[in-house]
Design a protein around this motif. Structure first.
Motif, short mmCIF file in Angstrom:
data_model
loop_
_atom_site.label_atom_id
_atom_site.label_comp_id
_atom_site.label_asym_id
_atom_site.label_seq_id
_atom_site.Cartn_x
_atom_site.Cartn_y
_atom_site.Cartn_z
N ILE A 187 0.87 -1.69 0.28
CA ILE A 187 -0.59 -0.15 0.39
C ILE A 187 1.36 0.85 0.12
O ILE A 187 0.19 1.93 -0.47
CB ILE A 187 -0.56 0.01 1.00
CG1 ILE A 187 -1.97 -1.13 1.21
CG2 ILE A 187 -1.82 1.13 1.42
CD1 ILE A 187 -2.84 -1.27 2.27
N LEU A 188 2.02 1.23 0.77
CA LEU A 188 3.05 1.74 0.40
C LEU A 188 3.24 2.78 -1.04
O LEU A 188 3.88 3.16 -0.97
CB LEU A 188 4.37 2.15 1.58
CG LEU A 188 3.93 1.61 2.95
CD1 LEU A 188 5.54 1.19 3.36
CD2 LEU A 188 3.21 2.78 3.36
N MET A 189 3.49 1.90 -1.59
CA MET A 189 3.45 2.20 -3.17
C MET A 189 2.45 3.82 -3.63
O MET A 189 2.81 3.75 -4.81
CB MET A 189 3.93 0.93 -3.81
CG MET A 189 4.71 0.18 -3.51
SD MET A 189 6.44 1.10 -3.58
CE MET A 189 6.31 1.54 -6.04
N LEU A 190 1.50 2.99 -3.62
CA LEU A 190 0.47 3.85 -4.26
C LEU A 190 0.79 5.51 -3.84
O LEU A 190 0.93 6.61 -5.05
CB LEU A 190 -0.90 3.80 -3.42
CG LEU A 190 -2.28 2.42 -3.17
CD1 LEU A 190 -3.81 2.46 -2.49
CD2 LEU A 190 -1.76 2.28 -4.80
N PRO A 191 1.13 6.63 -2.68
CA PRO A 191 1.38 7.50 -3.05
C PRO A 191 2.87 7.29 -3.99
O PRO A 191 2.67 8.76 -3.85
CB PRO A 191 1.75 7.71 -1.05
CG PRO A 191 1.50 5.96 -0.40
CD PRO A 191 1.01 5.33 -1.19
N VAL A 192 3.75 6.83 -3.62
CA VAL A 192 4.69 6.51 -4.46
C VAL A 192 4.54 6.88 -6.05
O VAL A 192 4.81 7.55 -6.55
CB VAL A 192 6.14 5.67 -4.31
CG1 VAL A 192 7.22 5.44 -5.52
CG2 VAL A 192 6.56 5.84 -2.38
N SER A 193 3.80 5.94 -6.38
CA SER A 193 3.32 6.37 -8.04
C SER A 193 2.37 7.25 -7.96
O SER A 193 2.71 7.45 -9.29
CB SER A 193 2.55 5.08 -8.04
OG SER A 193 3.06 3.51 -7.38
N ALA A 194 1.72 7.70 -6.78
CA ALA A 194 0.83 8.77 -7.20
C ALA A 194 1.88 9.94 -7.88
O ALA A 194 1.52 10.81 -8.49
CB ALA A 194 0.03 8.92 -6.41
#
Length: 308
Positions: free
Chosen positions: A83-90
């Motif tokens: 889930i931590l990848m969601l803000p990184v990807s955004a």
């Protein structure tokens, strides 16, 4: 003079943005490098789950049930880490979208930043997410009702025919609405304020031209992707043909040699570069619509209606 909005001009606008040369190449290469790094990070975060599946196929003959206790123990933690990848990807998306729109609206050189443009574009992205969710339910209802009516009146064949026709009409309507709101990101970067619904007025009289541009771009992209992956598939079949009859252990060792891994990695890198190029190119028609907005006085002049 502000550029005219025409079908040909919109399709080729990514080539006529002004500014230093080599933007698209730099954009694609940097996007690919960061994309690979982001995917590597995601793989590392999810590796405990992948490792169990690998052992299930290499040691357990594909029976994942033997590893359910281990999988349950690590899946929750891995999912939370994922889930931590969601803000990184955004954030990565916002950085590249802002760079793309600054090129279109300000003829800027390629540079990645984390600032006001990126923050405003994240808000625009959230509005798009809400739009997509609403469109999903509208699409489901728009297809279901005609299918039910067709089924009641004409039976199963009628349900299928009515459902297909309704789905095509719904997809066309959705693409047209996307085209009408497509300048939202360009307007946001242009005006340095969050813009979304203002795009409706900007695309007045240009909706069908934008619709045609995006439809043609989608077709060209799909054909290009099919050709690219068709070549890769043919190459894969040729490699497997040479290994036909080889023992599974030897085949596994052969598939992880540099002669296989390097071309495969290069093909993946090229695919990401192509995806990045499409991201910038697809923004061209909407950006030209924003530049052709009669209410805009040009860079530094603001919006005529608001500041006159």
């Amino acid at each position: 003079m502000r550029p005219e909005f025409t079908f040909g001009g919109a399709m080729s606008h990514f080539q006529n943005t002004g500014g230093p040369k080599g933007f698209l190449l730099k954009f694609a290469l940097v996007y690919a490098v960061i994309g690979v790094a982001t995917q590597a990070l995601a793989l590392w975060l999810q590796w405990p789950v992948y490792e169990i599946y690998i052992r299930a196929f290499t040691e357990g003959e594909g029976d994942i049930s033997l590893y359910m206790d281990e999988l349950a123990a690590v899946s929750m933690r891995s999912n939370l880490m994922g889930i931590l990848m969601l803000p990184v990807s955004a954030l990565v998306w916002a950085m590249f979208e802002a760079a793309s729109q600054r090129r279109y609206m300000r003829s800027a050189r390629f540079r990645l930043t984390v600032g006001a443009d990126e923050g405003r574009l994240l808000v625009v992205a959230l509005i798009w997410v809400a739009f997509v969710i609403a469109a999903y339910f509208a699409f489901a209802i728009g297809v279901l009702i005609p299918a039910v009516i067709g089924g009641v009146v004409f039976g199963a064949a009628g349900a299928v025919i009515f459902g297909i026709v309704a789905a095509i009409a719904a997809l066309g309507t959705l693409l047209w609405l996307v085209a009408r709101f497509s300048p939202a990101a360009a307007l946001t970067v242009r005006d340095r304020h969050i813009r979304f619904f203002e795009a409706w007025n900007v695309t007045r009289g240009k909706g069908w031209t934008l619709f045609g541009c995006y439809l043609l771009m989608i077709v060209i992209s799909l054909v290009s992707v099919l050709i690219f992956y068709g070549v890769l598939f043919a190459a894969g079949i040729a490699v497997l043909g040479q290994l036909d009859g080889t023992a599974p252990e030897e085949m596994t060792r052969a598939l992880v040699t540099p002669q296989i891994i390097v071309p495969a990695a290069l093909a993946g890198f090229v695919a990401i570069c192509f995806q990045a190029a499409l991201m910038h190119i697809f923004g061209g028609p909407a950006a030209l619509a924003a530049k052709r907005d009669p209410a805009w006085a040009g860079e530094g002049g603001g919006v005529v209606d608001a500041f006159s």
